[in-house]
Scaffold this motif. Structure first.
Motif, PDB file in Angstrom:
ATOM      1  N   ARG A 104       0.841  -1.192   0.000  1.00 11.60           N
ATOM      2  CA  ARG A 104       0.000   0.000   0.000  1.00 11.60           C
ATOM      3  C   ARG A 104       0.872   1.237   0.000  1.00 11.60           C
ATOM      4  O   ARG A 104       1.977   1.235   0.527  1.00 11.60           O
ATOM      5  CB  ARG A 104      -0.900   0.030   1.236  1.00 11.60           C
ATOM      6  N   ARG A 114      -3.566   1.012  -3.430  1.00 17.36           N
ATOM      7  CA  ARG A 114      -3.352  -0.388  -3.061  1.00 17.36           C
ATOM      8  C   ARG A 114      -2.696  -1.085  -4.241  1.00 17.36           C
ATOM      9  O   ARG A 114      -3.193  -1.044  -5.354  1.00 17.36           O
ATOM     10  CB  ARG A 114      -4.669  -1.078  -2.736  1.00 17.36           C
ATOM     11  N   TRP A 117      -2.734  -6.170  -3.914  1.00 14.59           N
ATOM     12  CA  TRP A 117      -3.738  -6.354  -2.864  1.00 14.59           C
ATOM     13  C   TRP A 117      -3.974  -7.837  -2.579  1.00 14.59           C
ATOM     14  O   TRP A 117      -4.095  -8.647  -3.489  1.00 14.59           O
ATOM     15  CB  TRP A 117      -5.032  -5.670  -3.284  1.00 14.59           C
ATOM     16  N   GLU A 118      -4.043  -8.184  -1.296  1.00  9.06           N
ATOM     17  CA  GLU A 118      -4.313  -9.526  -0.785  1.00  9.06           C
ATOM     18  C   GLU A 118      -3.245 -10.546  -1.172  1.00  9.06           C
ATOM     19  O   GLU A 118      -3.499 -11.743  -1.186  1.00  9.06           O
ATOM     20  CB  GLU A 118      -5.713 -10.001  -1.179  1.00  9.06           C
TER      21      GLU A 118
END
Length: 167
Positions: A104, A114, A117-118
């Motif tokens: 981020r 972001r 992401w994940e």
């Protein structure tokens, strides 16, 4: 306390430990009385540090916080959780946080982007105007998402601003 993060900003050294952040002028390293605790952070385990202007970003096992050094005021950054592995400030004043939640970007303590992401991101570095980050699948160049050293888990990055070291 165990040391988990160090940040040298010119003549000031910041040290992240199991129990918070301490700071000292480099000229006073050997004077135990010169070491001071940034009380606003409290007794939290610090995993990463980055400085942008008067904001000290503090990574922890539970997310990310920021200290306004002029006010010595600490606040957690909303929406962050899990382990923060690494932090870096780029030339443009953007701070990147590598964490369990991905990569981020922050400006003035506010999330602005972001990236990845994940996907856990374990390392981040800024070199020659570009940001690189390390994942379990390789080294990624932020600019175009190109995966370099594919198939290698990249757990550590370091830069002197011109060269990038990958581990």
């Amino acid at each position: 306390s165990s040391v988990h993060a160090v940040l040298l900003d010119g003549t000031t050294l910041y040290v992240g430990t199991d129990s918070g952040v301490v700071t000292v002028a480099v000229a006073d390293l050997e004077d135990e009385s010169a070491w001071t605790t940034i009380a606003a952070v409290g007794a939290v385990g610090v995993t990463a540090l980055a400085l942008e202007g008067e904001l000290l970003y503090v990574g922890t096992a539970d997310g990310l916080g920021v200290v306004d050094l002029t006010e010595e005021d600490y606040s957690t950054i909303a929406g962050t959780s899990g382990m923060t592995y690494a932090l870096v400030a780029d030339e443009a004043g953007v701070v990147y946080a590598a964490s369990d939640l991905g990569l981020r970007a922050y400006v003035d303590g506010v999330e602005v982007e972001r990236i990845a992401w994940e996907t856990p991101v374990y390392a981040v570095a800024a070199v020659d105007g570009e940001v690189y980050y390390g994942t379990g699948d390789g080294l990624v160049r932020r600019l175009d998402g190109a995966v370099l050293h594919a198939g290698w888990a990249v757990m550590a990055l370091a830069s002197d601003g011109e060269a990038l070291w990958v581990g």
